[in-house]
Enzyme design. Structure first.
Site, short mmCIF file in Angstrom:
data_model
loop_
_atom_site.label_atom_id
_atom_site.label_comp_id
_atom_site.label_asym_id
_atom_site.label_seq_id
_atom_site.Cartn_x
_atom_site.Cartn_y
_atom_site.Cartn_z
N SER A 5 -8.42 -0.26 -5.20
CA SER A 5 -8.50 0.08 -3.80
C SER A 5 -10.09 0.24 -3.69
O SER A 5 -10.92 -0.63 -3.88
CB SER A 5 -7.75 1.13 -3.53
OG SER A 5 -7.75 1.32 -1.87
N LYS A 32 0.72 -1.14 0.09
CA LYS A 32 0.06 -0.10 0.07
C LYS A 32 0.82 1.39 0.08
O LYS A 32 1.30 1.93 1.00
CB LYS A 32 -0.95 -0.16 1.00
CG LYS A 32 -2.07 0.79 1.08
CD LYS A 32 -2.99 0.28 0.16
CE LYS A 32 -4.33 1.32 -0.43
NZ LYS A 32 -5.17 0.93 -1.42
#
Length: 591
Positions: A389, A191
């Protein structure tokens, strides 16, 4: 004094009268604009659709009434409009070919460029021709134009063919100069979105995934151009390594990158030969704006709704001047999906997603609405440039998911970024704070100091629960064990081609493929697609322009700053972002 007053009153009267006249002229112009846009364009025999690849490509174009009134050419192109126009050109017997003029064209994503190219390939199945011309071909425009039967280049022009690179920005040290730090909580080693604000270089995990997706995109481009131009992939790679943008123009012909060197005025003669008309005859041309008003095939059968969800995912429209781009506004989208669910005329829904994500809370609300919609009628997702996402979060509940080969998807992870302005206030500005409180965490989130270790632990737990929920939503939607999803999650970004192998998507295909699948799942024999949400009325767009939404200044800043626009916009809006985010890196810098 009387003469002075007379002069003042006369001036005021003149200004008022002039204002009334200008208002009447504007109203007449707008009425004409509406009337012209509502009518249909008649296509002359032996016509050519002229596609100007110049400007900024977005998922959908935003009409600017003021530009239309004053005869200005908009630099905003919509993928929806371009693909629709190519389909109409294919089906219309009077349109004999497409002429593409390459200019300074910027696509919102590699997948959008691929979608245009695929639509052009489909057009060629009709037996009609495509001709491309450019003074200069950027790599992106050349990729699209390589599908043409003939590619012409100005004798002093160039073809930019150099490969792909990514140069992420890091602004941690810039913020530090102002006494600003960012405290981070995240789940997922891949991430990488917060790295821009918390690091000064790429992490090893981020370097791994960026290398994977730009290599995957480049391989798709190589394969496509090789097939169209009959140039071996090894040769195309060699040309990129030689930086052929600076090569002799005649060498570009020898390399088979272009077919012929001609000047702009000579292109008409080439097109007239294809149309089999005399040199003195005029070419009947249709622009992209004209094609919007060309009638397509008659709509038949049941309705399949195509709902466009593109941009950042936010909780609600803030109404401030900081949000100039189109957004996926959760409360609006949820209401729209509920309306489609309750519309008996709509038999199935295609959710067209082009989003890097955004607010985790907003993504969960939209996921819930998609789940409710799916319980009543089929839902198929068509992924555009990005569905990552939060963009993947809102997609994973669908019955079936299509992506483009170069769609950027996955990135299943969550993070929270919390700007700490205490250094700016206390060290730079000399502001002093004291504290009185009734309970242990009464001052949680105060601007007087950063979060302490115990507060950060609480935030980590909160972020962790959000990640677990996201992961479960994906596991349930994809009918996979949570353990399987964990192996491909951790915030890892995947290309559509790779996402197919790990079952994040069901098939590689276009928006048309998704529409066909939705009709199949709804067991429809005859059907037609209708796009939602419907475009805003011209007068609403006009009022929004007047109020600064999508303002002229913002557009000028985008053009002036180019690739620096997004990172600077981030710094400007950081304190207005939702704290808990499910999104991609702020700016996927691919060039």
């Amino acid at each position: 004094m009387k003469d002075f007053l007379k002069s003042v009153l006369a001036t005021i009267t003149g200004i008022v009268v002039l204002g009334i006249i200008m208002a009447i002229i504007s109203v007449i112009s707008m009425v004409g604009l509406v009337a012209s846009s509502a009518g249909s364009t008649k296509v002359a025999e032996n016509s050519v659709f002229t596609l100007m690849l110049s400007g900024q490509l977005d998922e959908r174009a935003t009409d600017d009434p003021l530009s239309m009134i004053y005869g200005q050419v908009s630099d905003n192109l919509g993928l929806e409009d371009i693909v629709s126009a190519i389909k109409k050109a294919k089906d219309n017997e009077d349109i004999k070919g497409i002429y593409i003029e390459a200019g300074m064209f910027s696509s919102d994503s590699p997948a959008s460029s691929h979608a245009i190219r695929e639509a052009l390939l489909d057009f060629k199945k009709s037996g009609k021709w495509i001709v491309a011309y450019g003074d200069t071909y950027t790599q992106n425009t050349y990729y699209i134009c390589s599908v043409a039967d003939k590619i012409y280049l100005n004798p002093q022009g160039m073809v930019d063919w150099h490969g792909l690179a990514s140069n992420p920005y890091f602004v941690k040290d810039l913020l530090a100069k102002f006494g600003v730090k960012v405290q981070l909580c995240k789940v997922g080693k891949y991430k990488s979105a917060p790295e821009m604000l918390t690091a000064d270089k790429m992490s090893d995990a981020n370097r791994e995934q960026v290398t994977a997706y730009i290599t995957g995109i480049w391989n798709v481009m190589l394969k496509d151009v090789s097939a169209s131009r009959n140039i071996p992939v090894d040769s195309l790679n060699a040309y990129a390594d030689r930086f052929v943008a600076l090569a002799e123009q005649n060498d570009l012909v020898k390399m088979k990158l272009v077919d012929k060197l001609i000047y702009t005025d000579e292109v008409k003669d080439e097109i007239k030969k294809l149309l089999k008309i005399d040199k003195d005859d005029e070419i009947a041309q249709l622009t992209l704006a004209d094609m919007k008003n060309v009638k397509g095939n008659k709509e038949k059968g049941d309705k399949v709704a195509v709902y466009y969800a593109y941009g950042e995912i936010i909780d609600s429209e803030t109404g401030d001047m900081l949000q100039q781009e189109h957004n996926i506004v959760a409360n609006t989208v949820c209401k729209d999906l509920e309306a489609l669910m309750n519309d008996d005329d709509v038999k199935a829904v295609v959710l067209r997603v082009n989003s890097p994500g955004g607010s985790a809370y907003a993504s969960e609300q939209i996921w819930h609405s998609v789940s409710q919609l799916k319980a009543k009628k089929p839902v198929v997702v068509s992924m555009g440039g990005y569905a990552a996402s939060g963009g993947y979060y809102i997609s994973c509940a669908a019955n079936y998911i299509y992506s483009e080969p170069t769609t950027i998807t996955g990135s299943i992870g969550i993070f929270g970024m919390f700007p700490d302005f205490s250094g700016l206030l206390t060290e730079k500005l000399g502001v002093k704070f004291d504290e009185v409180k009734t309970n242990k965490h009464a001052a949680f989130g105060t601007m007087a100091r950063p979060f302490n270790a115990e507060e950060m632990a609480l935030l980590d737990q909160y972020i962790g629960r959000g990640y677990e929920l996201f992961r479960k939503r994906v596991a349930d939607g994809r009918k996979q064990p949570v353990a399987n999803i964990e192996e491909i999650a951790q915030g890892r970004v995947w290309l559509g081609n790779d996402a197919l192998g790990i079952k994040l998507v069901d098939a590689i295909g276009s928006l048309d493929d998704a529409i066909k699948k939705a009709a199949e799942l709804a067991k429809l024999k005859e059907y037609h697609a209708t796009n939602y949400p419907e475009p805003e009325d011209w007068w609403i767009s006009l009022l929004e322009k007047a109020n600064g939404k999508g303002s002229y200044i913002d557009n000028e800043m985008r053009q002036a700053l180019g690739e620096y626009y997004e990172p600077l916009r981030l710094v400007k809006t950081i304190n207005h972002q939702s704290a808990i985010q499910a999104r991609l890196p702020y700016y996927l810098n691919i060039n």
